[in-house]
Design an enzyme around this catalytic site. Sequence first.
Site, PDB file in Angstrom:
ATOM      1  N   LYS A   1      -4.875   0.800 -13.205  1.00 36.12           N
ATOM      2  CA  LYS A   1      -4.476   1.171 -11.558  1.00 36.12           C
ATOM      3  C   LYS A   1      -4.026   2.818 -12.159  1.00 36.12           C
ATOM      4  CE  LYS A   1       0.109   0.562  -9.815  1.00 36.12           C
ATOM      5  NZ  LYS A   1       1.326   0.007  -8.996  1.00 36.12           N
TER       6      LYS A   1
ATOM      7  N   SER B   1       1.155  -1.133  -4.122  1.00 33.75           N
ATOM      8  CA  SER B   1       1.231  -0.100  -4.930  1.00 33.75           C
ATOM      9  C   SER B   1      -0.329  -0.513  -6.112  1.00 33.75           C
ATOM     10  CB  SER B   1       1.893   0.510  -5.235  1.00 33.75           C
ATOM     11  OG  SER B   1       2.405   0.017  -6.909  1.00 33.75           O
TER      12      SER B   1
ATOM     13  N   SER C   1       4.607  -5.533  -6.740  1.00 35.56           N
ATOM     14  CA  SER C   1       3.018  -4.406  -6.581  1.00 35.56           C
ATOM     15  C   SER C   1       1.497  -5.486  -6.772  1.00 35.56           C
ATOM     16  CB  SER C   1       2.718  -3.341  -7.011  1.00 35.56           C
ATOM     17  OG  SER C   1       4.152  -2.025  -6.533  1.00 35.56           O
TER      18      SER C   1
END
Length: 183
Positions: free
Chosen positions: A2, A79, A103
């Site tokens: 990420k 996210s 997330s």
Amino acid sequence: VKDNIACAGSVSGAGSPHYAADRAPETRHAPCVEALLAAGAECVGKAHMDELAFSISGENAHFGSLDNPLAPGRIVGGSSSGSAVAVARDLCDVALGTDTGGSVRVPAAYVGLYGIRTSHGAVSTQGVVPLSPSFDTVGWFARSAELLEQVGNALLPPGNPKDPGVPSTPSRLLLATDYFARH
């Protein structure tokens, strides 16, 4: 990995072109990345995310939205959406994400993957662009429970992470019963 987790040589932009513009490339890996590399993993790239991890939808106003590989035309959610899509599309075997309020768990459910949100403090968040430090955790995605466990073996220390002198196996088990069912 990420885009809010440090990878040496890459900018951790946290899904924001404005945030990324003011950042230099990372000089070292986050400990979670370092542990996976030491276990034999290879970092193949940084993944799309909601801007600054502020949303649960997986959408990014600057870089667009990802298509859900399991349900085209629907959102990926979370996210950590880019990490989930990378695994779901077989671009990588596992992917790191962060989870503050769903997330990792939401996109794992939306795209049909295994995903884990670790307990707070179990995996170091050093090298992670924070959203809410008292809630932020590092998590990951995999297509199989076996691979999810292998990543856990690399990232989660044996024993109790908060006190290495205390074993992680409980010595007592408290079984809660339903008070109202008895009365």
